[in-house]
Design an enzyme around this catalytic site. Structure first.
Site, PDB file in Angstrom:
ATOM      1  N   ARG B  51      13.727  24.191 -78.570  1.00 34.18           N
ATOM      2  CA  ARG B  51      14.390  23.079 -79.240  1.00 34.18           C
ATOM      3  C   ARG B  51      14.423  23.230 -80.759  1.00 34.18           C
ATOM      4  O   ARG B  51      15.480  23.137 -81.371  1.00 34.18           O
ATOM      5  CB  ARG B  51      13.616  21.802 -78.903  1.00 34.18           C
ATOM      6  N   THR B  52      13.275  23.469 -81.336  1.00 37.23           N
ATOM      7  CA  THR B  52      13.219  23.494 -82.804  1.00 37.23           C
ATOM      8  C   THR B  52      14.062  24.638 -83.348  1.00 37.23           C
ATOM      9  O   THR B  52      14.843  24.470 -84.281  1.00 37.23           O
ATOM     10  CB  THR B  52      11.755  23.628 -83.276  1.00 37.23           C
ATOM     11  N   LYS B  80       2.715  44.591 -85.811  1.00 39.88           N
ATOM     12  CA  LYS B  80       2.185  45.843 -86.383  1.00 39.88           C
ATOM     13  C   LYS B  80       1.093  45.549 -87.403  1.00 39.88           C
ATOM     14  O   LYS B  80       0.622  46.443 -88.093  1.00 39.88           O
ATOM     15  CB  LYS B  80       3.315  46.616 -87.056  1.00 39.88           C
ATOM     16  N   ARG B 101       7.864  29.050 -87.724  1.00 41.85           N
ATOM     17  CA  ARG B 101       6.864  28.507 -86.798  1.00 41.85           C
ATOM     18  C   ARG B 101       5.810  29.577 -86.601  1.00 41.85           C
ATOM     19  O   ARG B 101       6.134  30.763 -86.464  1.00 41.85           O
ATOM     20  CB  ARG B 101       7.484  28.135 -85.456  1.00 41.85           C
ATOM     21  N   HIS B 129       4.185  19.393 -88.403  1.00 40.95           N
ATOM     22  CA  HIS B 129       5.537  19.684 -87.916  1.00 40.95           C
ATOM     23  C   HIS B 129       6.475  18.702 -88.613  1.00 40.95           C
ATOM     24  O   HIS B 129       6.995  17.776 -87.988  1.00 40.95           O
ATOM     25  CB  HIS B 129       5.568  19.501 -86.397  1.00 40.95           C
TER      26      HIS B 129
END
Lengths: 141, 308
Positions: B51-52, B80, B101, B129
């Site tokens: 969704r985000t 890495k 995120r 958030h």
């Protein structure tokens, strides 16, 4: 026991009794070549008992670290046998690499090179929190 | 700070301005269709999200801009061993704005401290958030017309539910907001929210285990999912995941103008038949997410679209 007066150096006075050795270690005073005197449990009218550290040389002190550990400390700068300056400490707004964040979900737990920075969020209660994850620091040293 | 990391960075008048822009976008989408032409949004998603990420991408496309990025850590250089700081430094050469995120708390702050372009926190572990909070605020404004004089029930995982923490902080700035915090004992709100947001600001709040008893007084019911990915121990997740399930019978005692919200995705904490109840606002909420992110991207890029 006689501790000579300082001609040039620094006196950390009004240390909470029992904290002098912690401060000695955290300020790395063991690495100095000059005389360092630690006086434990000295009588104090104001505090009952207190610790004192005398450093017989001028060094750069991290006052933020000192203020964080024990904000009641008085720092006297001695020059030519006279008190040139007297500093009263307070809780610093931020401390860097003094407290380690223990939160396993914090970014500092995986990125080792990041500085551990804690910010004062409640001066009255002396609460510090990690700037990254807001985890509260455990009791001060 | 360069970007948006924590909702509390925004003053209430700045939030009002974003909501005004979002409402204008909803009413006049064509006016904004080329506002970000030639601009690029990098979506750096070190943790899966549907969704985000899609709402950020849809937001940028609807502003006429472009999108690049990755949707899981395995397809980025972090696999890495690259640091967050190095990643954003490099991405800053390719994009005009970053949405990030990350599963670790504070990673977007580290990014914002290093980045040459604005960084938007699109969720950092169980911490913050802010764009979800802006989405929630736009929804509350559109459904209730105000942020003050509201009784807000927050139900489910209040410990790891980052949307809950940010929403409490944001709503605490308005008058006469009361919070009813409904959760199992193991998932109560963290102490920093209780002490430094609620108690410090003398906000009216109660903590309870009983959703049905709290229902009649609520103006807003914000349901949350118990998130498997936040648990180190699977057994704890299984024990707690079905703590609260909102059903049509449970809504019988609720106000007729209750607004039921959920940041989505849901698992089973809201029964599917609740979707048909006019009080269910969570799909409208998801739609609002795109519009408020459009408004935020415009603000952070310093782009003003004529309000005529």
């Amino acid at each position: 026991m006689i501790v000579n007066p300082i001609t040039n150096g620094i006196v950390l006075d009004h240390i909470t009794a029992g904290k002098a050795m912690d401060i000695y270690k955290i300020l790395h005073l063991d690495s100095l070549n000059c005389t360092v005197a630690i006086i434990k449990n000295a009588d104090s009218k104001k505090m009952g008992h207190k610790d004192i550290i005398k450093i017989f040389e001028h060094i750069d002190l991290n006052l933020d670290v000192l203020g964080y550990i024990d904000p009641g400390i008085t720092v006297s700068i001695i020059k030519d046998g006279k008190v040139k300056d007297r500093l009263h400490l307070e809780l610093p707004q931020r401390v860097t690499n003094v407290i380690k964040c223990k939160n396993p979900r914090c970014i500092t737990s995986v990125e080792q090179e990041l500085p551990h920075v804690f910010q004062l969020t409640d001066r009255e209660k002396g609460v510090y929190r990690c700037i990254y994850c807001e985890t509260k620091a455990k009791n001060r040293v | 700070m360069n970007g948006l990391i924590d909702i509390m960075q925004l003053r209430t008048d700045e939030i009002d301005a974003l909501i005004k822009t979002a409402n204008d976008i909803i009413g006049n989408p064509q006016k904004y269709a080329q506002a970000c032409a030639g601009k690029k949004l990098a979506t750096l998603f070190f943790e899966p999200s549907t969704r985000t990420r899609l709402s950020f991408e849809a937001a940028m496309y609807e502003l006429g801009g472009h999108v690049l990025g990755f949707s899981e850590a395995a397809s980025s250089s972090s696999s890495k061993g690259e640091s967050v700081a190095d990643t954003v430094t490099v991405v800053g050469y390719y994009a005009d704005i970053i949405a990030m995120r990350h599963p670790k708390e504070g990673a977007p702050l580290v990014a914002a401290m290093k980045s040459s372009v604005p960084v938007i926190n699109a969720g950092d572990g169980g911490h913050n958030h802010p764009t979800q909070t802006l989405t929630d605020l736009l929804t509350i404004q559109r459904e209730k017309g105000r942020f003050d004089h509201l009784t807000v029930g927050l139900c489910g995982d209040l410990k790891f539910g980052r949307t809950v923490h940010s929403l409490i902080s944001a709503l605490s700035r308005y008058e006469k907001v009361k919070f009813v915090l409904i959760s199992p004992e193991e998932l109560v709100i963290p102490d920093y929210v209780r002490q430094e947001v609620l108690q410090k600001n003398n906000i009216d709040f109660v903590e309870t285990r009983d959703l049905e008893a709290a229902m009649p007084e609520l103006d807003i019911l914000y349901m949350t999912r118990v998130q498997r990915e936040r648990f180190f121990n699977e057994a704890d997740y299984i024990r707690l995941k079905d703590s609260y399930v909102l059903t049509v019978p449970k809504l019988q005692s609720a106000k007729s103008d209750l607004c039921v919200m959920h940041p989505l995705p849901r698992v089973n904490e809201i029964a599917v038949d609740v979707d048909d109840d006019p009080r269910a606002c969570y799909f409208k909420q998801a739609q609002n997410g795109k519009y408020i992110r459009m408004a935020l991207i415009l603000k952070l890029l310093g782009i003003e679209v004529d309000a005529q």
